[in-house]
Design an enzyme around this catalytic site. Structure first.
Site, PDB file in Angstrom:
ATOM      1  N   ARG A  45       0.678  -1.172  -0.068  1.00 22.64           N
ATOM      2  CA  ARG A  45       0.077   0.020  -0.099  1.00 22.64           C
ATOM      3  C   ARG A  45       0.801   1.311   0.121  1.00 22.64           C
ATOM      4  NH1 ARG A  45      -2.211  -4.143   2.877  1.00 22.64           N
ATOM      5  NH2 ARG A  45      -1.215  -3.558   4.795  1.00 22.64           N
ATOM      6  N   ASP A 106      14.606  -0.509   0.983  1.00 21.52           N
ATOM      7  CA  ASP A 106      15.205  -0.894   2.524  1.00 21.52           C
ATOM      8  C   ASP A 106      16.268  -1.996   2.290  1.00 21.52           C
ATOM      9  OD1 ASP A 106      15.738  -0.195   5.298  1.00 21.52           O
ATOM     10  OD2 ASP A 106      14.203  -1.758   5.652  1.00 21.52           O
TER      11      ASP A 106
END
Ligand code: IMP
Ligand code: MG
Length: 185
Positions: A45, A106
């Site tokens: 999302r 990340d």
């Protein structure tokens, strides 16, 4: 719900800076994909606010689709090596120029798995556009073709990035003071 001002350590990227950078990315992408074969794929999302702004900044004709992935196990704020497709694309990406739109890279495990999976479907091209790059945390090798900002190794929230699914709506990217943040009950 806790007021974010209680745990906001600093605003890392403000609204104006985000919008200006996204406009630049949009112009760059428009020049690179002039022929209407571009398909933006938003990774749900966290990619949603970025996708909306980026798409508006791309003047070249393009399509959109959405997919959701989730990573197994490990800690709540860590991504594992294994990624599961929670919601697949609706479109056939074969022969399309696919650009993945992500909030942040990340460890890189999420994007690395998605790239590997989508490559099998034989797109004409497959590239990555990430708003944020936390390169210090990288464990998997991932090419980032369009990068909004390099950020330090700090946990951030806002503009798509959540803390326990909240705060994605904030118009800036802020750093969390994890000592002051209280997860919802
Ligand atoms: P990766 O697989 O480790 O690259 O993780 C990518 C996903 O972890 C992102 O799509 C985010 O949902 C989440 N994530 C990584 N760092 C942060 C952060 O600082 N704040 C919020 N979510 C993060
Ligand atoms: Mg995400």
């Amino acid at each position: 719900m806790q007021d974010y001002n209680e745990f906001l350590a600093e605003i890392l990227i403000d609204e104006k800076t985000l919008n200006e950078r996204i406009k630049e990315l949009g112009a760059e992408i428009s020049a690179d994909y002039p022929d209407g074969n571009l398909l933006l794929i938003c990774i749900l999302r966290g990619g949603v606010p970025f996708m909306v702004e980026l798409s508006r900044a791309i003047t070249a004709p393009h399509m959109m689709d959405f997919m959701a992935v989730s990573s197994y196990g490990v800690g709540k704020r860590e991504s594992s090596g294994t990624v599961r497709v929670a919601m697949d694309l609706q479109m056939d990406i074969r022969d399309k120029d696919v650009l993945l739109v992500e909030d942040i890279v990340d460890s890189g495990h999420t994007i690395a798995s998605v790239l590997e999976m989508l490559q099998l479907r034989q797109p004409r091209s497959l590239k990555v556009c990430a708003l944020l790059d936390k390169a210090e945390r990288r464990e998997a090798v991932v090419p980032i073709h369009y990068r909004g900002f390099d950020i330090p190794n700090k946990f951030v929230f806002g503009f798509g990035l959540d803390l326990d699914e909240y705060y994605r709506n904030l118009p800036f990217v802020g750093v969390v003071d994890l000592d002051k943040y209280k997860p919802p009950a």
